[in-house]
Design a protein around this motif. Structure first.
Motif, short mmCIF file in Angstrom:
data_model
loop_
_atom_site.label_atom_id
_atom_site.label_comp_id
_atom_site.label_asym_id
_atom_site.label_seq_id
_atom_site.Cartn_x
_atom_site.Cartn_y
_atom_site.Cartn_z
N ILE A 1 -0.59 3.08 26.06
CA ILE A 1 -1.83 3.14 26.84
C ILE A 1 -2.90 2.87 25.85
N ASP A 2 -3.00 3.62 24.81
CA ASP A 2 -4.39 3.29 23.82
C ASP A 2 -4.07 2.07 23.11
N TYR B 1 4.41 6.80 25.76
CA TYR B 1 3.28 6.56 26.66
C TYR B 1 1.85 6.52 26.29
N ASN B 2 1.56 7.40 25.67
CA ASN B 2 0.00 7.60 25.18
C ASN B 2 -0.14 6.41 24.18
#
Length: 346
Positions: free
Chosen positions: A172-173, A168-169
């Motif tokens: 996003i990044d 997920y992170n």
């Protein structure tokens, strides 16, 4: 602020029993993931319920709790702890229509799960606090710990910073353009192109107000939020004047991360120091993540105590012939959150 007696680190390099920074591990898919020990002294049913972030933090903390079994406080900084388990829990909500959900995923997904797991596993009934402040999470935990030490100078405390890579992170990044598009080898980490390499890790410290048996002393730490590199440089100059009386540190440990968009800020801060101050970089070892400054502090302790000799790949400018007397750590996260930490030999 306080003395550091023991330091332990789980990272993408060989930093955990035994330490070997001479050989570098290659990023896989532009990610630097931690090396977990082959043998983990925890029951299998306990390990299965732990997310990666919690697991690597508990493992890193175990040697410290053997040295100091009953700290008066546990203070952790994190930005993404438990996010992987949070994703699993949200997937279950959809898959099972909010029915028969696993409580383990929910419990492990909370930000304070690292401090809570350490407390429960070792039967500790003490102050436990988690700071979640993005790229300044570890620094806020550090200031909390410093206040506790000032109140209880005879006490001992467990301080740490930890974050993990999750799908997920990372996604996003990556969509936001924070990671490099091209595949990067260790030797090309600092190529001046947009983006950096994702990393993760957990670094924990036994700290107190007592000098006896300490490896290093954290003299001061400051934080600021700005996108103006001149303000950062001005704040750094004032920081050095206040805490070193205008003298120069023996080493600058820079959080430069290979992203050309942040290079101007790091170069501006290097310009605050005289040219003969050596400059070392650390993010090719651990990658970029919100609490990478905890890894930097671990590395600073290892260098100052003489446990680690700076390999050539660390040095950007100059060289280190001996353990440095004072180390200035400067880190920036996403070109907006900045921190300085000044550490000296004990």
């Amino acid at each position: 602020m306080f003395y550091i007696h023991q330091a332990s680190c789980i990272s993408p390099q060989h930093t955990f029993a035994p330490v070997n920074l001479e050989s570098l591990l290659t990023p896989v898919n532009n990610q630097l993931r931690v090396i977990e020990p082959d043998v983990i002294p925890l029951p299998g049913n306990v390990l299965r319920r732990m997310g990666r972030g919690v697991r690597m933090s508990v493992i890193a903390g175990m040697p410290l709790l053997k040295e100091q079994s009953s700290p008066q406080g546990i203070i952790i900084g994190t930005a993404n702890a438990g996010m992987q388990e949070s994703g699993k829990f949200l997937d279950q909500i959809i898959e099972y229509d909010e029915d028969t959900l696993s409580p383990a995923n929910f419990v492990q997904s909370t930000s304070n799960s690292v401090a809570a797991q350490i407390s429960m596993m070792f039967g500790l009934h003490c102050y436990a606090n988690t700071h979640v402040h993005g790229g300044l999470a570890f620094e806020n935990a550090l200031l909390d710990a410093a206040m506790l030490v000032s109140e209880q100078p005879e006490g001992t405390f467990l301080l740490g910073g930890a974050d993990e890579i999750t799908n997920y992170n990372y996604s996003i990044d990556q969509l936001a353009g924070w990671y490099k598009a091209e595949q990067i080898d260790p030797g090309d980490f600092y190529a001046p192109t947009p983006g950096t390499i994702a990393g993760e890790g957990a670094a924990l410290f036994n700290i107190s107000g007592k000098a006896d048996g300490a490896k290093a002393r954290l003299v001061a730490a400051e934080m600021l939020n700005t996108a103006d590199e001149t303000k950062v440089a001005e704040r750094l100059a004032a920081f050095l004047q206040k805490h070193l009386s205008g003298k120069q540190p023996s080493l600058l440990l820079s959080g430069e991360n290979g992203d050309i968009r942040s290079l101007k800020c790091y170069n501006t801060c290097e310009g605050v120091l005289v040219e003969n101050v050596p400059v070392a970089r650390f993010k090719h070892l651990c990658g970029e993540y919100p609490t990478a400054s905890a890894f930097a502090l671990w590395l600073a302790v290892a260098l100052a105590s003489g446990e680690v000799t700076a390999p050539a790949h660390l040095m950007k400018r100059g060289e280190l012939s001996a353990a440095p007397d004072s180390i200035l750590v400067y880190n920036s996260y996403k070109n907006y959150q900045h921190s300085f930490m000044l550490m000296e030999k004990a």
